[in-house]
Write a protein that holds these residues in place. Structure first.
Motif: not given
Length: 191
Positions: A148-154, A188-189
């Motif tokens: 939701p903050w504009g990042g991408y996670r795994a 992870g970000i």
């Protein structure tokens, strides 16, 4: 000549765009979305649970080519927490983690072998209590996507079992307590 160079560059760019590449991720320890937990049998009657509260690390991951992935983690051994101050003091002593001599433990992967259905065996070198040994972490891919903050996670979870004597931990807790299970969960970000 200029047209040919441009055409070759455009073709090369299109070919690269069709390929997936490994992305680098920082493990999200600040947001409390990563955990290194452990459990060990207490006399064969119950489980003693604990965790390491301070660690950091990174991983590289490509869903299309998981065997090219890698992971590195460093944890502070004095951050051990088992919900009992005197026990934690003992765990930090020479009987167990010997944190005055070995303030960190590290893991660096050497290979990743997919085992099917989003799982893989991550082999790497674990250095704990001044001893480096190869270990295998059974890992499972949990998912990836935008946050939701504009990042991408795994995210991943993994487990492994360590024999205490393999890492020069000499305290004998009895036959039911010769090994400890590690349970790892990381988000992870993408960097």
């Amino acid at each position: 000549m200029l047209k040919k160079s441009f055409a070759a560059l455009a073709l090369g760019s299109m070919m690269l765009a069709g390929q997936a590449f490994a992305a680098d991720y920082a493990i999200d320890t600040k947001g409390q979305h990563a955990f290194v937990n452990f459990k060990i049998s207490h006399l064969g009657y119950s489980w003693l649970w604990g965790s390491f509260r301070e660690f950091d690390g990174s991983f590289s991951f490509d869903a299309a080519k998981p065997e090219a992935s890698s992971v590195k983690v460093t944890l502070k051994t004095d951050s051990v927490f088992s919900n009992h101050a005197e026990r934690d003091k003992h765990l930090r002593s020479e009987d167990f983690l010997n944190v005055s001599e070995h303030p960190t433990a590290t893991f660096a992967s050497t290979s990743v072998k997919p085992t099917g259905d989003g799982t893989a065996d991550i082999t790497g070198d674990l250095t704990l209590n001044g001893v480096t040994k190869p270990v295998v972490i059974a890992a499972k891919f949990l998912g990836e996507g935008k946050d939701p903050w504009g990042g991408y996670r795994a995210g991943f979870e993994g487990t492994t079992t360590l024999k205490l004597k393999d890492f020069d931990i000499k305290m004998d807790l009895g036959p039911a307590s010769q090994s400890v299970d590690l349970i790892i969960s990381v988000e992870g970000i993408r960097q």
